[in-house]
Every structure is written in structure tokens, then in C-alpha cells.
Write an enzyme that holds these catalytic residues in place. Sequence first.
Site, short mmCIF file in Angstrom:
data_model
loop_
_atom_site.label_atom_id
_atom_site.label_comp_id
_atom_site.label_asym_id
_atom_site.label_seq_id
_atom_site.Cartn_x
_atom_site.Cartn_y
_atom_site.Cartn_z
N GLU A 181 -7.74 80.21 53.49
CA GLU A 181 -7.43 80.02 54.92
C GLU A 181 -6.99 78.60 55.23
O GLU A 181 -7.55 77.93 56.11
CB GLU A 181 -8.64 80.42 55.77
CG GLU A 181 -8.95 81.90 55.67
CD GLU A 181 -10.03 82.40 56.62
OE1 GLU A 181 -10.88 81.59 57.03
OE2 GLU A 181 -10.04 83.59 56.94
N GLU A 378 -8.78 89.69 52.93
CA GLU A 378 -9.98 89.78 53.76
C GLU A 378 -9.68 90.64 54.98
O GLU A 378 -8.65 90.46 55.63
CB GLU A 378 -10.44 88.41 54.27
CG GLU A 378 -11.05 87.53 53.23
CD GLU A 378 -11.66 86.25 53.81
OE1 GLU A 378 -12.15 86.29 54.95
OE2 GLU A 378 -11.62 85.24 53.11
C1 BG6 Z 1 -13.04 84.14 56.76
C2 BG6 Z 1 -13.57 83.38 55.59
O1 BG6 Z 1 -12.79 83.24 57.79
O2 BG6 Z 1 -13.83 85.08 57.38
C3 BG6 Z 1 -14.84 83.93 54.98
O3 BG6 Z 1 -12.61 83.20 54.59
C4 BG6 Z 1 -15.74 84.47 56.08
O4 BG6 Z 1 -15.44 82.93 54.21
C5 BG6 Z 1 -14.99 85.60 56.77
O5 BG6 Z 1 -16.98 84.87 55.65
C6 BG6 Z 1 -15.77 86.32 57.83
O6 BG6 Z 1 -16.28 85.39 58.75
P1 BG6 Z 1 -17.81 85.34 59.10
O7 BG6 Z 1 -17.94 84.15 59.95
O8 BG6 Z 1 -18.10 86.60 59.81
O9 BG6 Z 1 -18.53 85.21 57.81
#
Ligand code: BG6
Length: 478
Positions: A181, A378
Site C-alpha cells: 500500500e 487484499e
Molecule cells: C490493509 C493492510 O490496509 O488493510 C493490512 O495492508 C490490513 O495490513 C488490512 O490489515 C485491513 O485493515 P485492518 O485495519 O482492518 O486490519
Amino acid sequence: MNTRFPEGFLWGGATAANQLEGAYLTDGKGPSVSDAMPGGKARMQIASQPDFDWDILENRYVYPNHIGIDHYTRFKEDIALFAEMGFKVYRFSIAWSRIFPTGTETQPNEQGLKFYDELIDTCLSYGIEPLITISHYEMPLNLAKMGGWQNRDCIAHFERYAKTVLTRYKDKVKYWLTFNEINVGVFFPLLSLGISNKHGGFEKKVALKGLHNQFVASALATKIAHELNPDIKVGCMIIYMTSYAVDANPINQIALHEFNQIFNYYCADVQVRGEYPSFTNKFFKKYGITWDDLGVEHDDFAILKAHPVDFISFSYYMSSVVDETSPESEKAEGNMISGVKNEFLESSDWGWQIDPQGLRLALNQLYERYQVPLIIVENGLGAYDKVEDGKIHDTYRIDYLKKHIIAMHEALEDGVDLFGYTPWGCIDLVSASTGEMSKRYGFVYVDLDDEGNGTMDRLRKDSFEWYKNVIKTNGESL
Ligand code: BG6
């Protein structure tokens, strides 16, 4: 509706070292920036204070990343579960601070490398393709104390680290991502650039300087990878935030356009096209920045041009709305950044607005702009899960993923070149934004609460069997 995906589509899951390994000082590992992040909903608030200086204050806070889900000792059991679901690919990160504990050593920590030797070999033994993020929110704490990525020395430290892992795994691992990211750094340089407010994180010129250093470091890693093995594919990794203007007012449409430029495209333009976009000077002027502020050196532009990435990977959880004309509108929660509330969408337990069609748009917008292969590394629903008689009936998660997979299939029919999908947190892990365990994404449940209590036993959720069948039928049965 036939939702079968192309043959060879890479179905899998994604994690990051700092959020699941634990063992934060074991076998020579040094502390990382994530290890200095306290647990709980106030995590970002605490770490955004002007005096926050990366100290680990054990007597004041709990630090969930220190134990993670103990993947460091349980990785074989975890990968066996991924294999049971039929994963074709597993995205994980190497902890930089496990290989170079302070970031400045000249020789790597062999014990740290041994862990990844075993992890990679375990994946390969099941026919799971490893996809490695070289740096995912965990630069060695020592480097953050030296100013993080605004310090140009980080380029050489990262290059040494990247060369070490690329050389070691060049014949075993085909897919690599440089920085997780990367575009988060534009608005929120804390975790991705290791720059706290005490070290100037609130100043745009500091963040953009840090980003310039990361661009050069990423290009140098790409060069090393391609020289070591021409078959290696290196990707950039961005948050893609599909955004809408709140209305047809041209002021809001221009604001949307500028948001897309600075957030969604600024970094990918440099990493994919090898040069800064045409709108760069406009933003530099707006923020009162000159090229000199970035500390650009003579060869930098040539390095960027010569070593662009091969593909784009991105995270997608939610969309946002840009409203320039009524700044007082109700805000929505968001992944690192947020916009105003979209009345047409529902929200997750954490207020992230759910928008599968936004994923279809993301895929189309990225592919039309860059014409390089895409992978979603993701996506998923962070939700509270309840265990009932040893079962977790997470229909809400299945529903979220199903709708996003349908949107992916629609994008394929739109003509987008999408080659894989690794939903986030395929096993429950520590949340990046809140440090909570209770914000769960996994197909596999981990018995651990926000205070670190629990057996750490792994349980299959209903989504486990569902996703297994999705993979088995190559997306046909949703
Ligand atoms: C992304 C990141 O922003 O979102 C992850 O790359 C992160 O590391 C994921 O865990 C989900 O966000 P969160 O805050 O719900 O863990």
C-alpha cells in the site's frame, strides 16, 4: 450466470508478518514499527500524537503484534489449512526486522532466513505458489528512529535486504511485491514510511520525499530481481479507493479527479510508467514543495524509467465519496483514509462502506490506465465472529466475498486482465488499524481475544468450506 474463472486463476489468501507471526524478538529479530503500535481502537490516535517517538511502553499499553497468532511456531498447521482449502497462491510478507534486526547490519540474520526457508518450502510442498511482500508495515524500528523513509540511507538498507531475500529465493518464488500500500504514504506516512509526526509526518514534503526514496528503492529491487531471474515478476501494491463525487457539481467532480490523481494514481504512475505523472508539479505547487525538497539525485529518474514493475497488485475493501462543497457532511470510517458517507451503501461493523461494484470499477479504471496484469491481494470483511458449539456461521463474510467475486468476474468480461485473488487475513490476525483481534477476516478462526487471552486453537468457519468449494469449482459455484 456462469462465473467460472480462466484456467490457472490464482485463488488464495493474504497475510503480513507483523500481524500474525508474533515472536517479535525471537531468534535475533529486532523490533519493527508495528511492534511499537499499541493495541485497541485508540491505536492510530496514540501513534499520531506529536510526541509519539516509537517507544515501546509495556507498562502503559498492550502490544498485540508482539504475539500475533503465534504463526512463527504454528505455520505448518496454518499452511496445511490453506492447502486444505486448495490455495493456489499464498501472499505473505518477510519481516525486514527478522533479517536485518536494526536495518543497518551488513550481514543478514541467518536464523530469520531459516524461518522463511521452511515457510516457503512448506508452501511449495503443497503446490502453493508463494507471493511475497518485501515490506509490509514493519520497517526496523531503528530506521524509523532515524527518520524513516525521509532518510535517504533507507534506500541502501532496503536494497541490501531485498537483494538478500531475492537471491535466496530467486528460484522458488516467482511473484514479489516491493512495498505494501505504498500510496498510503501520501496521506498517512506513519506505518508505510515509518515517519511519525515527531519526525515531520504531518508535512507533505516529508511524506513525498519518503515516497520518492521508496520509488527508487522499489526500482532497484525490481532491477535486482530481473537480473537474478528474468522469470520473476515484480508488482507494485496500492490501496485502490474507488471514489464518487457527491453530486454533479463540477467543483466536486474536479475534487474527485484530483483525489484520484494524488491518491490512486500518483504512486502507480511512477512505478508502472517509470516517470512522475504530468500533474506532479501542480501538487508540488499546491503543497509548496520543490524537487529539491525531495533530495532527488542525478540518476534517480533514469533508475525509475529503466525498472518499472511488471504488474499491479492492490487492496480493495470499500469505496469513498468526495464532497468538496460541504466539508461538514457526515464522514464514513475508512481504510487508512476516508470520505463522506454514501447513502446507497451498507457498512461493516467498523463502518467501512461495502461496495462490490466499486471493485469492478477499480479493476476497469486500473486496467484502462495501465494495461498491465492485475491481482487483488487484499479484500474482505472485518467482522465480529461468534463461536457457537465450536462452529462459526459467518454468512455475512460469505455474502461479502461472493458479491466481490461476482464483480471480479464481471470485470473479466469487461476485458480486464485479472490473474488472481488473495482475500485478506485468510486466518484471523491482528488488525493493522486498531490492533484488535476481534476484527476478524479469516476463513480460519483463532481463539485469541484483544487482551491476548485464548488457546490460539484454529477452527474452520463456515466460509472455510464455502471458499474451498469456490476454488475447487474455479469460481463456478458461489
Ligand atoms: C490493509 C493492510 O490496509 O488493510 C493490512 O495492508 C490490513 O495490513 C488490512 O490489515 C485491513 O485493515 P485492518 O485495519 O482492518 O486490519
